[in-house]
Each structure stands twice: as C-alpha cells, then as structure tokens.
Design a protein around this motif. Structure first.
Motif, PDB file in Angstrom:
ATOM      1  N   THR A 114      72.560  12.746   2.939  1.00  0.00           N
ATOM      2  CA  THR A 114      72.808  14.022   3.513  1.00  0.00           C
ATOM      3  C   THR A 114      72.641  15.292   2.072  1.00  0.00           C
ATOM      4  O   THR A 114      71.888  15.780   2.236  1.00  0.00           O
ATOM      5  N   GLY A 117      68.906  15.630   0.921  1.00  0.00           N
ATOM      6  CA  GLY A 117      68.395  16.231   1.189  1.00  0.00           C
ATOM      7  C   GLY A 117      69.277  18.066   1.719  1.00  0.00           C
ATOM      8  O   GLY A 117      68.002  18.533   1.668  1.00  0.00           O
ATOM      9  N   ASN A 118      69.951  18.333   1.442  1.00  0.00           N
ATOM     10  CA  ASN A 118      70.449  20.210   1.254  1.00  0.00           C
ATOM     11  C   ASN A 118      69.622  20.421  -0.056  1.00  0.00           C
ATOM     12  O   ASN A 118      69.176  21.528  -0.531  1.00  0.00           O
ATOM     13  N   THR A 120      67.155  19.823  -1.884  1.00  0.00           N
ATOM     14  CA  THR A 120      65.852  20.124  -1.763  1.00  0.00           C
ATOM     15  C   THR A 120      65.566  21.192  -0.705  1.00  0.00           C
ATOM     16  O   THR A 120      63.987  21.598  -1.010  1.00  0.00           O
ATOM     17  N   LYS A 121      66.516  21.620  -0.308  1.00  0.00           N
ATOM     18  CA  LYS A 121      66.372  23.378   0.337  1.00  0.00           C
ATOM     19  C   LYS A 121      65.942  24.134  -1.702  1.00  0.00           C
ATOM     20  O   LYS A 121      65.320  25.242  -1.093  1.00  0.00           O
ATOM     21  N   ALA A 128      59.558  18.728   2.306  1.00  0.00           N
ATOM     22  CA  ALA A 128      61.069  18.259   3.477  1.00  0.00           C
ATOM     23  C   ALA A 128      61.429  17.231   2.926  1.00  0.00           C
ATOM     24  O   ALA A 128      60.392  16.807   2.160  1.00  0.00           O
ATOM     25  N   THR A 138      61.053  11.448   1.223  1.00  0.00           N
ATOM     26  CA  THR A 138      60.270  13.279   1.037  1.00  0.00           C
ATOM     27  C   THR A 138      59.350  13.413   0.715  1.00  0.00           C
ATOM     28  O   THR A 138      58.447  12.559  -0.241  1.00  0.00           O
ATOM     29  N   THR A 164      67.243  13.222  10.467  1.00  0.00           N
ATOM     30  CA  THR A 164      67.167  15.244  10.249  1.00  0.00           C
ATOM     31  C   THR A 164      65.906  15.950   9.115  1.00  0.00           C
ATOM     32  O   THR A 164      65.891  14.954   8.228  1.00  0.00           O
ATOM     33  N   VAL A 165      65.286  16.088  10.153  1.00  0.00           N
ATOM     34  CA  VAL A 165      64.602  16.830   8.880  1.00  0.00           C
ATOM     35  C   VAL A 165      64.498  18.605   8.564  1.00  0.00           C
ATOM     36  O   VAL A 165      65.740  18.820   9.289  1.00  0.00           O
ATOM     37  N   ILE A 166      64.966  18.016   7.350  1.00  0.00           N
ATOM     38  CA  ILE A 166      65.258  19.893   6.316  1.00  0.00           C
ATOM     39  C   ILE A 166      63.941  20.485   5.402  1.00  0.00           C
ATOM     40  O   ILE A 166      63.917  19.215   4.951  1.00  0.00           O
ATOM     41  N   ALA A 167      63.846  21.539   5.839  1.00  0.00           N
ATOM     42  CA  ALA A 167      62.673  21.664   4.834  1.00  0.00           C
ATOM     43  C   ALA A 167      63.012  21.979   3.603  1.00  0.00           C
ATOM     44  O   ALA A 167      63.905  22.831   3.205  1.00  0.00           O
TER      45      ALA A 167
END
Length: 182
Positions: A114, A117-118, A120-121, A128, A138, A164-167
């Motif tokens: 997670t 993932g965060n 990558t913002k 994403a 990714t 969850t997809v994180i943009a």
C-alpha cells in the motif's frame, strides 16, 4: 428415526431438493455463484501483460525480467518477488529501449504494498498501480502505444476485481503523446 430417514430419501427421490440428499449424493446446487475474487499473482499478470504489451507495435521484442528499472528505493528493498516487462528493438539485445513498461512486485506485507501504491501518486513515470494484498502491478508511461489504464483494468478484471487502482501522474494521459521523440 427410521421414518425421518425414509422421508428424506422420499423427498430426494421425488425430484425436490434436500440438503441431506445433496450432501449424500454429491449433487451440486444449480444457483449461480458470484465470481470469487482471485489472488493477484505473477502468472495472472504475465498472461495479460504479454498479450497486451507483446502485441504493441512499438515493442519489437518484450520479456519479463528481474531488473529493477521501474521500482525505486526503499520499495525495491522491500520486495520478496519482482518482475518487470521491458521492450527491446529485437531479441538478444542487452539493453531495453523501453524498460519497466509494467512491473509486478510482491512485498513483505500488505502495508508495504500500500505504501508503494501511494508513492506512485507522485512517481513521475507512473500511469497507475493496482494494489491487492501484498502485491502491486504498476504500468508506466513509456513509449508503447496501448492504453495503459485499460491494461491495468484488464489485470484487475482477470483477478475478479481484486485490489485497488491508485492513479499516478499520467493516469489522465495513459497513451504517450507528450514524449519528445526527436
């Protein structure tokens, strides 16, 4: 007691359904089951990724490798398994012309996945990331012509809607066009 056993057998034989009959005969329910979410695995990602990325005209030859072009520290040190898909002009070249187009990473914990993932913002090359349990997929902007958000959604669909997809910064422009090719 003997009567109830006869009644259960009688109900099952009359065409009705009985839990006792179902268990004893091994018959399956005809009610449709909701599709179960599958675990996000490298094999699943590899299949979807190779089909999409390998079919892109901008990727002469692509392969999954264990390089670390597409994942930054400290996250690269937290992975327990990592693969990335890179494109080469042709098979046998030492250096990719488009490294780390898609990556799959397993982390030591869901919290580490997670956190990645965060991250990558703000990762300048990220379109994403899909985070599911301790795994993350990714897609990066790169030079390929396919729509990378569509690719990531295909991965998510293939695992039954997992994660969850994180943009990332390039989620709104997932097909290259801003890349200076001069």
């Amino acid at each position: 007691m003997g009567v109830s056993a006869v009644l259960v057998a009688g109900c099952g034989g009359s065409g009705g359904t009985s839990h006792a009959a179902t268990k004893s005969t091994g018959a399956k329910s005809t009610a449709p089951a909701a599709p179960a979410a599958r675990k996000l695995t490298f094999d699943l990602v590899k299949g979807v990724g190779e089909t999409a990325l390998g079919g892109d005209s901008a990727c002469g030859y692509g392969e999954w490798n264990d390089g670390t072009f597409a994942i930054d520290k400290p996250y690269s040190k937290q992975t327990t398994f990592y693969r990335e898909y890179s494109c080469y002009e042709k098979k046998g070249e030492l250096f990719p012309n488009a490294a780390g187009q898609m990556s799959y990473a397993e982390f030591g914990s869901p919290a580490q996945a997670t956190a990645y993932g965060n991250y990558t913002k703000t990762n300048i090359s990220a379109v994403a990331v899909l985070v599911s349990d301790n795994a993350a997929v990714t897609v990066n902007i790169g030079y390929l012509t396919l729509n990378k958000m569509t690719l990531l959604k295909q991965v998510q669909q293939s695992c039954g809607g997992c994660g969850t997809v994180i943009a990332g910064p390039h989620a709104s422009d997932p097909v290259p066009g801003h890349v200076d090719k001069s």
